[in-house]
Design a protein around this motif. Structure first.
Motif, mmCIF file in Angstrom:
data_model
loop_
_atom_site.group_PDB
_atom_site.id
_atom_site.type_symbol
_atom_site.label_atom_id
_atom_site.label_comp_id
_atom_site.label_asym_id
_atom_site.label_seq_id
_atom_site.Cartn_x
_atom_site.Cartn_y
_atom_site.Cartn_z
ATOM 1 N N ASP A 234 51.860 15.496 -57.278
ATOM 2 C CA ASP A 234 53.134 15.501 -58.011
ATOM 3 C C ASP A 234 54.219 16.086 -57.107
ATOM 4 O O ASP A 234 54.139 17.255 -56.721
ATOM 5 C CB ASP A 234 52.942 16.355 -59.276
ATOM 6 C CG ASP A 234 54.176 16.375 -60.150
ATOM 7 O OD1 ASP A 234 55.251 15.943 -59.684
ATOM 8 O OD2 ASP A 234 54.058 16.827 -61.301
ATOM 9 N N LEU B 155 53.117 11.262 -65.021
ATOM 10 C CA LEU B 155 53.517 12.152 -66.109
ATOM 11 C C LEU B 155 54.908 11.782 -66.656
ATOM 12 O O LEU B 155 55.073 11.506 -67.843
ATOM 13 C CB LEU B 155 53.509 13.601 -65.592
ATOM 14 C CG LEU B 155 53.937 14.697 -66.553
ATOM 15 C CD1 LEU B 155 52.976 14.786 -67.732
ATOM 16 C CD2 LEU B 155 54.001 16.041 -65.827
ATOM 17 N N GLY B 156 55.911 11.758 -65.770
ATOM 18 C CA GLY B 156 57.292 11.584 -66.224
ATOM 19 C C GLY B 156 57.829 10.174 -66.106
ATOM 20 O O GLY B 156 58.881 9.859 -66.646
ATOM 21 N N ASN B 157 57.131 9.308 -65.338
ATOM 22 C CA ASN B 157 57.593 7.930 -65.039
ATOM 23 C C ASN B 157 58.956 7.931 -64.336
ATOM 24 O O ASN B 157 59.749 7.025 -64.497
ATOM 25 C CB ASN B 157 57.625 7.071 -66.310
ATOM 26 C CG ASN B 157 57.806 5.566 -66.059
ATOM 27 O OD1 ASN B 157 58.383 4.855 -66.858
ATOM 28 N ND2 ASN B 157 57.329 5.076 -64.935
ATOM 29 N N ILE B 158 59.193 8.989 -63.532
ATOM 30 C CA ILE B 158 60.420 8.970 -62.715
ATOM 31 C C ILE B 158 60.115 9.130 -61.226
ATOM 32 O O ILE B 158 61.008 8.949 -60.404
ATOM 33 C CB ILE B 158 61.450 10.038 -63.153
ATOM 34 C CG1 ILE B 158 60.821 11.421 -63.191
ATOM 35 C CG2 ILE B 158 62.090 9.657 -64.485
ATOM 36 C CD1 ILE B 158 61.850 12.540 -63.383
ATOM 37 N N CYS B 159 58.882 9.499 -60.858
ATOM 38 C CA CYS B 159 58.566 9.660 -59.427
ATOM 39 C C CYS B 159 57.436 8.730 -58.985
ATOM 40 O O CYS B 159 57.671 7.699 -58.346
ATOM 41 C CB CYS B 159 58.198 11.108 -59.107
ATOM 42 S SG CYS B 159 59.549 12.278 -59.378
ATOM 43 N N ARG B 160 56.203 9.081 -59.307
ATOM 44 C CA ARG B 160 55.055 8.382 -58.710
ATOM 45 C C ARG B 160 54.838 6.976 -59.251
ATOM 46 O O ARG B 160 54.668 6.030 -58.486
ATOM 47 C CB ARG B 160 53.787 9.226 -58.890
ATOM 48 C CG ARG B 160 53.815 10.517 -58.102
ATOM 49 C CD ARG B 160 52.781 11.492 -58.563
ATOM 50 N NE ARG B 160 53.066 11.983 -59.918
ATOM 51 C CZ ARG B 160 52.261 12.760 -60.624
ATOM 52 N NH1 ARG B 160 51.111 13.134 -60.119
ATOM 53 N NH2 ARG B 160 52.614 13.167 -61.827
ATOM 54 N N HIS C 116 61.570 12.171 -69.930
ATOM 55 C CA HIS C 116 62.576 11.513 -69.081
ATOM 56 C C HIS C 116 62.866 10.079 -69.527
ATOM 57 O O HIS C 116 63.469 9.314 -68.774
ATOM 58 C CB HIS C 116 62.122 11.540 -67.621
ATOM 59 C CG HIS C 116 62.023 12.924 -67.071
ATOM 60 N ND1 HIS C 116 63.113 13.605 -66.594
ATOM 61 C CD2 HIS C 116 60.968 13.766 -66.961
ATOM 62 C CE1 HIS C 116 62.728 14.809 -66.193
ATOM 63 N NE2 HIS C 116 61.430 14.940 -66.407
ATOM 64 N N TYR D 291 58.356 19.313 -57.966
ATOM 65 C CA TYR D 291 58.860 20.664 -57.684
ATOM 66 C C TYR D 291 58.797 21.031 -56.208
ATOM 67 O O TYR D 291 59.003 22.179 -55.842
ATOM 68 C CB TYR D 291 58.096 21.698 -58.528
ATOM 69 C CG TYR D 291 58.404 21.556 -60.005
ATOM 70 C CD1 TYR D 291 59.644 21.934 -60.506
ATOM 71 C CD2 TYR D 291 57.465 21.018 -60.883
ATOM 72 C CE1 TYR D 291 59.947 21.785 -61.848
ATOM 73 C CE2 TYR D 291 57.759 20.866 -62.232
ATOM 74 C CZ TYR D 291 58.997 21.260 -62.707
ATOM 75 O OH TYR D 291 59.305 21.115 -64.029
HETATM 76 P P1 4NP Z 1 56.147 11.947 -62.085
HETATM 77 O O1 4NP Z 1 56.786 13.352 -61.650
HETATM 78 O O2 4NP Z 1 55.065 12.267 -63.091
HETATM 79 O O3 4NP Z 1 55.585 11.441 -60.797
HETATM 80 O O4 4NP Z 1 57.261 11.125 -62.628
HETATM 81 C C1 4NP Z 1 57.255 14.315 -62.553
HETATM 82 C C2 4NP Z 1 58.438 14.118 -63.212
HETATM 83 C C3 4NP Z 1 58.914 15.101 -64.068
HETATM 84 C C4 4NP Z 1 58.186 16.253 -64.257
HETATM 85 C C5 4NP Z 1 56.988 16.443 -63.609
HETATM 86 C C6 4NP Z 1 56.514 15.462 -62.751
HETATM 87 N N1 4NP Z 1 58.693 17.262 -65.118
HETATM 88 O O5 4NP Z 1 58.051 18.322 -65.222
HETATM 89 O O6 4NP Z 1 59.743 17.057 -65.748
#
Ligand code: 4NP
Length: 160
Positions: free
Chosen positions: A127, A12-17, A49, A130
């Motif tokens: 995810d 989703l955010g390209n900062i975690c998974r 992000h 949170y």
């Molecule tokens: P990602 O995680 O999709 O694994 O990078 C998330 C990053 C940000 C958010 C949700 C999930 N957000 O709600 O900002």
């Protein structure tokens, strides 16, 4: 030389998974001496992000398992569908969003990353954003075993 196998990891955010999948997959490919066989990147279905480095908590968890995460977040673009051979979604929502926006001729490139998980094929990468620290370590563990299996499958496919 053969064209590289182009792999894009998407969350989703390209900062975690997805940056974790990118970093771990690249590490495994380098260790296997196969870096010239692959082009590897990651992106998010959302742009909130964009420009940010991987989440600090995610970087910390990855470092505990010996991986360094790099890069800056970006959103998936129309060009990605044409450019990449494998567009791998971290969860079912990401998969749905990717397919909604995907030109029909590229739909077969879009799949769930965990289709390659030997333990729970077809599951989503939870995810962690949170949740607590354990969630980030769980992501690394899932990504590690799935990336290993994905790399073997793609290298074998390339030999056929
Ligand atoms: P990602 O995680 O999709 O694994 O990078 C998330 C990053 C940000 C958010 C949700 C999930 N957000 O709600 O900002």
């Amino acid at each position: 030389m053969a064209a590289p196998i182009r792999v894009l990891f998407v969350c989703l955010g390209n900062i975690c998974r997805s940056p974790t999948a990118e970093g771990v997959f690249r590490h495994l490919v380098d260790a296997a001496g196969a870096s010239d066989r692959f082009e590897i990147d990651s992106a998010g279905t959302g742009a909130w992000h964009a420009g940010e480095p991987p989440d600090r908590r995610m970087q910390q968890a990855a470092r505990r398992r010996g991986y360094t995460l790099e890069g800056k977040a970006r959103a998936v673009t129309a060009r990605d569908y044409a450019h990449f051979d494998h567009i791998l979604a971290m969860d079912g929502d990401n998969l749905h969003t990717l397919l909604e926006r995907c030109p029909p001729e590229h739909r077969s490139k879009v799949r769930l990353f965990r289709d390659h998980d030997p333990e729970h094929p077809g599951a989503s990468v939870p995810d962690p954003y949170y949740g607590g620290a354990d969630g980030f370590l769980e992501v690394v563990d899932i990504v590690e075993r799935t990336s290993r299996s994905l790399m073997q499958a793609l290298l074998q496919e390339g030999e056929r």
